[in-house]
Design a protein around this motif. Structure first.
Motif, PDB file in Angstrom:
ATOM      1  N   PHE A   1      -2.052  13.139 -13.967  1.00 28.79           N
ATOM      2  CA  PHE A   1      -2.377  12.114 -12.864  1.00 28.79           C
ATOM      3  C   PHE A   1      -2.828  12.745 -11.843  1.00 28.79           C
ATOM      4  N   GLU A   2      -1.981  13.853 -11.294  1.00 27.38           N
ATOM      5  CA  GLU A   2      -2.541  14.832 -10.260  1.00 27.38           C
ATOM      6  C   GLU A   2      -3.808  15.524 -10.373  1.00 27.38           C
TER       7      GLU A   2
ATOM      8  N   VAL B   1      12.873  14.877  -8.333  1.00 23.67           N
ATOM      9  CA  VAL B   1      11.652  15.552  -8.514  1.00 23.67           C
ATOM     10  C   VAL B   1      10.554  14.602  -8.802  1.00 23.67           C
ATOM     11  N   LEU B   2      10.610  14.054 -10.003  1.00 25.40           N
ATOM     12  CA  LEU B   2       9.632  13.220 -10.344  1.00 25.40           C
ATOM     13  C   LEU B   2       9.267  11.894  -9.444  1.00 25.40           C
ATOM     14  N   ALA B   3      10.251  11.467  -8.694  1.00 26.58           N
ATOM     15  CA  ALA B   3      10.138  10.575  -7.828  1.00 26.58           C
ATOM     16  C   ALA B   3       9.046  11.068  -6.637  1.00 26.58           C
ATOM     17  N   GLN B   4       9.515  12.420  -6.090  1.00 25.07           N
ATOM     18  CA  GLN B   4       8.633  12.812  -5.067  1.00 25.07           C
ATOM     19  C   GLN B   4       7.200  13.186  -5.410  1.00 25.07           C
ATOM     20  N   ARG B   5       7.086  13.461  -6.824  1.00 19.01           N
ATOM     21  CA  ARG B   5       5.497  13.584  -7.125  1.00 19.01           C
ATOM     22  C   ARG B   5       4.793  12.128  -7.311  1.00 19.01           C
ATOM     23  N   VAL B   6       5.590  11.159  -7.848  1.00 21.37           N
ATOM     24  CA  VAL B   6       5.130   9.805  -7.764  1.00 21.37           C
ATOM     25  C   VAL B   6       4.877   9.268  -6.467  1.00 21.37           C
ATOM     26  N   ALA B   7       5.787   9.712  -5.590  1.00 18.49           N
ATOM     27  CA  ALA B   7       5.405   9.190  -4.135  1.00 18.49           C
ATOM     28  C   ALA B   7       3.996   9.777  -3.272  1.00 18.49           C
ATOM     29  N   SER B   8       3.871  11.007  -3.968  1.00 21.55           N
ATOM     30  CA  SER B   8       2.658  11.584  -3.529  1.00 21.55           C
ATOM     31  C   SER B   8       1.730  10.948  -3.862  1.00 21.55           C
ATOM     32  N   LEU B   9       1.596  10.509  -5.266  1.00 21.71           N
ATOM     33  CA  LEU B   9       0.639   9.840  -5.937  1.00 21.71           C
ATOM     34  C   LEU B   9      -0.029   8.573  -5.091  1.00 21.71           C
ATOM     35  N   SER B  10       1.225   7.805  -4.816  1.00 26.24           N
ATOM     36  CA  SER B  10       1.028   6.374  -4.228  1.00 26.24           C
ATOM     37  C   SER B  10       0.787   6.480  -2.801  1.00 26.24           C
ATOM     38  N   GLY B  11       1.149   7.456  -1.954  1.00 25.41           N
ATOM     39  CA  GLY B  11       1.310   7.471  -0.469  1.00 25.41           C
ATOM     40  C   GLY B  11       2.392   6.892  -0.232  1.00 25.41           C
ATOM     41  N   GLY B  12       3.508   6.669  -0.970  1.00 27.17           N
ATOM     42  CA  GLY B  12       4.837   5.912  -0.730  1.00 27.17           C
ATOM     43  C   GLY B  12       5.947   6.719  -0.249  1.00 27.17           C
TER      44      GLY B  12
ATOM     45  N   ALA C   1       0.944  -1.072   0.019  1.00 29.80           N
ATOM     46  CA  ALA C   1       0.033  -0.055  -0.059  1.00 29.80           C
ATOM     47  C   ALA C   1       0.768   1.181   0.108  1.00 29.80           C
ATOM     48  N   ARG C   2       2.083   1.413   0.655  1.00 26.59           N
ATOM     49  CA  ARG C   2       2.947   2.414   0.579  1.00 26.59           C
ATOM     50  C   ARG C   2       4.397   1.793  -0.052  1.00 26.59           C
ATOM     51  N   PRO C   3       4.437   2.007  -1.362  1.00 26.46           N
ATOM     52  CA  PRO C   3       5.542   1.642  -1.919  1.00 26.46           C
ATOM     53  C   PRO C   3       6.946   2.346  -1.820  1.00 26.46           C
ATOM     54  N   SER C   4       7.986   1.691  -1.613  1.00 27.64           N
ATOM     55  CA  SER C   4       9.050   2.642  -1.700  1.00 27.64           C
ATOM     56  C   SER C   4       9.535   2.854  -3.146  1.00 27.64           C
ATOM     57  N   ILE C   5       9.577   4.295  -3.261  1.00 27.71           N
ATOM     58  CA  ILE C   5       9.854   4.836  -4.684  1.00 27.71           C
ATOM     59  C   ILE C   5      11.337   4.854  -4.846  1.00 27.71           C
ATOM     60  N   LEU C   6      11.828   4.273  -5.857  1.00 28.33           N
ATOM     61  CA  LEU C   6      13.571   4.254  -5.878  1.00 28.33           C
ATOM     62  C   LEU C   6      13.856   4.418  -7.171  1.00 28.33           C
ATOM     63  N   THR C   7      14.640   5.602  -7.386  1.00 28.29           N
ATOM     64  CA  THR C   7      15.266   6.123  -8.823  1.00 28.29           C
ATOM     65  C   THR C   7      16.632   5.305  -9.195  1.00 28.29           C
ATOM     66  N   LEU C   8      16.906   4.859 -10.087  1.00 26.85           N
ATOM     67  CA  LEU C   8      17.988   4.186 -10.493  1.00 26.85           C
ATOM     68  C   LEU C   8      18.694   5.022 -11.638  1.00 26.85           C
ATOM     69  N   GLY C   9      20.086   5.288 -11.577  1.00 24.13           N
ATOM     70  CA  GLY C   9      21.055   5.870 -12.299  1.00 24.13           C
ATOM     71  C   GLY C   9      22.305   5.744 -12.034  1.00 24.13           C
ATOM     72  N   ASP C  10      23.206   6.229 -12.706  1.00 22.50           N
ATOM     73  CA  ASP C  10      23.007   6.978 -13.830  1.00 22.50           C
ATOM     74  C   ASP C  10      23.693   6.309 -15.039  1.00 22.50           C
ATOM     75  N   SER C  11      22.724   5.698 -15.946  1.00 22.01           N
ATOM     76  CA  SER C  11      23.401   4.652 -16.845  1.00 22.01           C
ATOM     77  C   SER C  11      24.251   5.699 -17.983  1.00 22.01           C
TER      78      SER C  11
ATOM     79  N   ARG D   1       0.773   3.914 -17.215  1.00 18.64           N
ATOM     80  CA  ARG D   1      -0.059   3.299 -16.269  1.00 18.64           C
ATOM     81  C   ARG D   1       0.390   3.368 -15.116  1.00 18.64           C
ATOM     82  N   LEU D   2      -0.110   3.737 -14.160  1.00 19.13           N
ATOM     83  CA  LEU D   2       0.535   4.134 -12.799  1.00 19.13           C
ATOM     84  C   LEU D   2      -0.467   3.779 -11.471  1.00 19.13           C
ATOM     85  N   PHE D   3       0.109   2.669 -10.703  1.00 20.17           N
ATOM     86  CA  PHE D   3      -0.872   2.600  -9.698  1.00 20.17           C
ATOM     87  C   PHE D   3      -1.979   2.005  -9.650  1.00 20.17           C
ATOM     88  N   GLY D   4      -2.510   1.019 -10.965  1.00 21.27           N
ATOM     89  CA  GLY D   4      -3.640   0.886 -11.257  1.00 21.27           C
ATOM     90  C   GLY D   4      -4.670   1.974 -11.962  1.00 21.27           C
ATOM     91  N   ARG D   5      -4.012   3.128 -12.242  1.00 16.75           N
ATOM     92  CA  ARG D   5      -4.489   3.997 -13.038  1.00 16.75           C
ATOM     93  C   ARG D   5      -3.788   4.254 -14.342  1.00 16.75           C
TER      94      ARG D   5
END
Length: 363
Positions: free
Chosen positions: A312-313, A30-41, A3-13, A202-206
């Motif tokens: 999404f927001e 910044v994108l990771a922070q916005r995605v975390a807000s959408l998921s509650g993670g 329900a509260r996923p850990s948002i992990l960014t991977l880099g840098d290739s 597609r993101l968190f079922g939406r």
């Protein structure tokens, strides 16, 4: 997924690629922070160890092997994609070979070019200087030819040639080992081009689907590069997008993007992607005919990702909202600024490209 996923960014290739990763890494953070807000993670440290329930935001399309090492089995576990062979993630798959026995990598799908014929512009994919010269001469019979570095982004790594002499000179500058490893695209060049962005995320079922237009700008060296995207978004996927009342050319653009999407995923089973973005060109060929064709795919976070998350927001904030318009903007130069209410993804001096401001906004 938890329900509260850990948002992990991977880099840098791309850490060695002209140091361009400062603004890319900042934008992804910044994108990771916005995605975390959408998921509650919550966002955890980049490159941290994998953990159960992690949701990944890679800086590039993953290999299936690497995805599995991170515990990724489906598109629901990442924002981006994973491919069975590295070349599938590049624009090299948009075109077929110039002749039947041309050099190509193992696992190359010879039948894909037949499926994509009506969805793309005239062009060829090559993996040797000799094959490139054959392909280039064939295309030059119909007009100017655009040579495209298949690993370059933001409109860079491209050159237009108009005769055999400039073709050969351009090919002489191509490293043989890079050409053998990654390939080169040769494609008819269009005039008066409008570049569309078409995609499904597609993101968190939406899910959202969108069409949009790209703008070009000048970077700090004066080179014309990607400057942002303006998206028109709907809830849902391809069906909801195609159900819109659209003018004929735009309907054709979306139809070709959807056809390209289906053909590539069918040709390379095992490919997964929660973000499916396609660049589609519309313009005039050398004979003055209006043409449209998919240029390339992107199954990783990219220039339009900020606008996608903004959609999404917007839909989350208003359950009655059927459509949303969002945009990303990239401005080079020290005087750049962002409007009130915009989400700033980067504002500063990048060691490779100089002063740059990147932001996303709802319109």
């Amino acid at each position: 997924m938890n329900a509260r996923p850990s948002i992990l960014t991977l880099g840098d290739s791309h850490a060695g690629e002209n140091l361009r990763n400062l603004h890319d890494a900042a934008s992804r953070s910044v994108l990771a922070q916005r995605v975390a807000s959408l998921s509650g993670g919550e966002v955890i440290e980049r490159n941290g160890p994998p953990r159960a329930g992690s949701f990944l935001i890679p800086d590039d399309t993953l290999s299936i092997e690497d995805a599995r090492a991170w515990g990724i089995e489906s598109e629901s576990q990442l924002l981006g994609g994973a491919v069975p062979f590295a070349f599938v993630a590049t624009k090299i798959v948009s075109h077929g070979l110039p002749f039947e026995n041309a050099i190509c990598p193992q696992h190359w799908s010879a039948g894909l070019c037949v499926e994509l014929d009506e969805a793309v512009l005239r062009g060829y994919s090559v993996f040797s200087h000799a094959d490139a010269r054959i392909a280039g001469r064939r295309l030059l019979e119909r007009g100017p030819v655009r040579l495209k570095d298949v690993e370059a982004t933001s409109g860079r790594g491209q050159e237009v040639v108009r005769n055999v002499e400039t073709l050969d000179a351009a090919l002489d500058r191509c490293d043989a080992l890079v050409l053998e490893r990654a390939g080169l695209v040769l494609e008819e060049d269009l005039e008066d081009v409008e570049t569309y962005s078409v995609g499904v995320v597609r993101l968190f079922g939406r899910s959202i689907a969108y069409w949009g237009t790209q703008r070009l700008t000048r970077d700090n060296s004066g080179q014309e590069v990607y400057g942002g995207s303006h998206l028109r978004c709907v809830r849902g996927g391809w069906e909801e997008l195609e159900a819109l009342n659209l003018e004929p050319e735009l309907a054709q653009v979306i139809g070709k993007a959807r056809h390209y999407d289906a053909a590539v995923f069918a040709a390379y089973p095992g490919t997964i992607a929660s973000r499916r973005n396609y660049d589609v060109a519309a313009g005039r060929d050398a004979q003055g005919l209006r043409k449209t064709g998919v240029l390339e795919q992107s199954w990783r976070v990219g220039g339009a990702s900020g606008a996608e998350i903004a959609a999404f927001e917007a839909f989350d904030a208003d359950s009655s909202l059927a459509h949303a318009q969002t945009a990303t903007v990239e401005i080079y130069g020290e005087a750049a600024g962002a409007p009130n209410g915009a989400t700033i993804y980067f504002s500063g001096i990048d060691p490779a490209v100089g002063p740059l401001t990147k932001y996303a906004e709802k319109r």
